[in-house]
Motif scaffolding. Structure first.
Motif, PDB file in Angstrom:
ATOM      1  N   MET A   1       0.821  -1.191   0.000  1.00 27.49           N
ATOM      2  CA  MET A   1       0.000   0.000   0.000  1.00 27.49           C
ATOM      3  C   MET A   1       0.868   1.260   0.000  1.00 27.49           C
ATOM      4  N   LYS A   2       1.997   1.195   0.712  1.00 30.58           N
ATOM      5  CA  LYS A   2       2.892   2.348   0.770  1.00 30.58           C
ATOM      6  C   LYS A   2       3.405   2.699  -0.624  1.00 30.58           C
ATOM      7  N   ALA A   3       3.735   1.690  -1.415  1.00 30.15           N
ATOM      8  CA  ALA A   3       4.267   1.931  -2.756  1.00 30.15           C
ATOM      9  C   ALA A   3       3.217   2.597  -3.654  1.00 30.15           C
ATOM     10  N   VAL A   4       1.969   2.191  -3.513  1.00 38.42           N
ATOM     11  CA  VAL A   4       0.900   2.784  -4.322  1.00 38.42           C
ATOM     12  C   VAL A   4       0.724   4.261  -3.973  1.00 38.42           C
TER      13      VAL A   4
ATOM     14  N   ALA B   1       2.986   8.549   3.131  1.00 43.29           N
ATOM     15  CA  ALA B   1       3.585   7.243   2.825  1.00 43.29           C
ATOM     16  C   ALA B   1       4.847   7.023   3.655  1.00 43.29           C
ATOM     17  N   GLY B   2       5.642   8.061   3.821  1.00 45.92           N
ATOM     18  CA  GLY B   2       6.851   7.941   4.642  1.00 45.92           C
ATOM     19  C   GLY B   2       6.530   7.695   6.098  1.00 45.92           C
ATOM     20  N   THR B   3       5.524   8.376   6.597  1.00 47.23           N
ATOM     21  CA  THR B   3       5.106   8.184   7.984  1.00 47.23           C
ATOM     22  C   THR B   3       4.536   6.781   8.186  1.00 47.23           C
ATOM     23  N   ALA B   4       3.732   6.324   7.242  1.00 44.66           N
ATOM     24  CA  ALA B   4       3.152   4.984   7.344  1.00 44.66           C
ATOM     25  C   ALA B   4       4.242   3.922   7.292  1.00 44.66           C
ATOM     26  N   GLY B   5       5.262   4.156   6.475  1.00 43.84           N
ATOM     27  CA  GLY B   5       6.364   3.193   6.399  1.00 43.84           C
ATOM     28  C   GLY B   5       7.161   3.117   7.681  1.00 43.84           C
TER      29      GLY B   5
END
Length: 79
Positions: A1-4, A65-69
């Motif tokens: 999901m992060k990549a999307v 996305a960075g925070t989620a990763g």
């Protein structure tokens, strides 16, 4: 999901920067039909503002996305 989310973020940044350059300087004339700010008729007259907003949304998506990763990675490492 992060990549999307990252891909959509980069696409929005590209659309924002491309729309801004095309509107202000007339660059990327070949991509006139590919830029969202030029295709949507309700954005006529608001191209610069729309391009800036699209670019900012792209940066926001990349930061999410960075925070989620980091959050997902940190949760797994803490176990």
């Amino acid at each position: 999901m992060k990549a999307v989310v990252e891909v959509f973020g980069w696409l929005l940044i590209l659309q924002g920067v491309g729309g801004l350059l095309n509107t202000l300087f007339g660059w990327w004339g070949w991509a006139h039909g590919l830029l969202v700010v030029n295709v949507l008729p309700f954005l006529d007259g608001y191209e610069v503002f729309a391009a800036v907003v699209i670019g900012v949304l792209g940066f926001a998506l990349l930061s999410v996305a960075g925070t989620a990763g980091r959050t997902a990675g940190g949760a797994e490492e803490g176990r």
